[in-house]
Design a protein around this motif. Structure first.
Motif, PDB file in Angstrom:
ATOM      1  N   GLY A   1      -6.963  -7.579  -0.914  1.00  0.00           N
ATOM      2  CA  GLY A   1      -5.959  -8.333  -0.164  1.00  0.00           C
ATOM      3  C   GLY A   1      -4.553  -7.888  -0.527  1.00  0.00           C
ATOM      4  N   ALA A   2      -4.309  -7.620  -1.809  1.00  0.00           N
ATOM      5  CA  ALA A   2      -2.991  -7.156  -2.244  1.00  0.00           C
ATOM      6  C   ALA A   2      -2.688  -5.779  -1.651  1.00  0.00           C
ATOM      7  N   GLN A   3      -3.685  -4.915  -1.574  1.00  0.00           N
ATOM      8  CA  GLN A   3      -3.492  -3.594  -0.970  1.00  0.00           C
ATOM      9  C   GLN A   3      -3.125  -3.733   0.510  1.00  0.00           C
ATOM     10  N   PHE A   4      -3.812  -4.605   1.230  1.00  0.00           N
ATOM     11  CA  PHE A   4      -3.480  -4.854   2.640  1.00  0.00           C
ATOM     12  C   PHE A   4      -2.038  -5.358   2.762  1.00  0.00           C
TER      13      PHE A   4
ATOM     14  N   THR B   1      -8.955 -14.781  -5.979  1.00  0.00           N
ATOM     15  CA  THR B   1     -10.275 -14.790  -6.600  1.00  0.00           C
ATOM     16  C   THR B   1     -10.276 -14.099  -7.953  1.00  0.00           C
ATOM     17  N   GLY B   2      -9.233 -13.306  -8.245  1.00  0.00           N
ATOM     18  CA  GLY B   2      -9.149 -12.621  -9.527  1.00  0.00           C
ATOM     19  C   GLY B   2     -10.106 -11.445  -9.638  1.00  0.00           C
ATOM     20  N   ASP B   3     -10.597 -10.961  -8.527  1.00  0.00           N
ATOM     21  CA  ASP B   3     -11.540  -9.839  -8.577  1.00  0.00           C
ATOM     22  C   ASP B   3     -11.119  -8.750  -7.596  1.00  0.00           C
ATOM     23  N   GLU B   4     -12.055  -7.912  -7.217  1.00  0.00           N
ATOM     24  CA  GLU B   4     -11.766  -6.798  -6.314  1.00  0.00           C
ATOM     25  C   GLU B   4     -11.281  -7.274  -4.942  1.00  0.00           C
TER      26      GLU B   4
END
Length: 126
Positions: free
Chosen positions: A54-57, A46-49
């Motif tokens: 999701g990347a942190q997970f 989505t290019g947002d928070e």
């Protein structure tokens, strides 16, 4: 004005759907991580928070996978060390038992020999 209201409602529904889908993907991925399926990854573009979340997970799951792999290796090493220690203990106890039984066995043989000697009547050993 009615046309503007309908357009606003339609736009809000599309935006809500656009926001809800990634949230559901993150929720499903977090549930899978919680169930122990750490090899799965959350794909949110989505290019947002939400993408950052999701990347942190995904990073968290990768680190947990590494930690589990390290723990499994360490457990295998400790199990092997314990097996070796147990084997050494068994050998030590067998040797100690043998060393303790030898004098007792010799004493038993000696007592048996003494009992076999017949002392003539009236003579006593001093």
């Amino acid at each position: 004005m009615l046309l503007g209201l309908i357009a606003a409602i339609a736009a809000s529904l599309l935006l809500a759907r656009h926001m809800v889908r990634p949230i559901h993907q993150i929720e499903a991925g977090a549930r899978e991580f919680g169930e122990g399926r750490l090899d799965r990854r959350i794909e949110v573009a989505t290019g947002d928070e939400l993408e950052a979340l999701g990347a942190q997970f995904n990073r968290m799951a990768a680190r947990l996978e590494e930690t589990y792999a390290t723990l499994e290796t360490r457990i295998a090493e400790r199990t092997r060390d314990l097996a070796l220690a147990n084997e050494s203990k068994t050998r030590f106890l067998a040797a100690a038992s043998h060393d303790l039984r030898q004098p007792i066995h010799a004493l038993t043989l000696f007592v048996g020999q003494l009992q076999a000697i017949q002392v003539p009547a009236g003579k006593h050993m001093r």
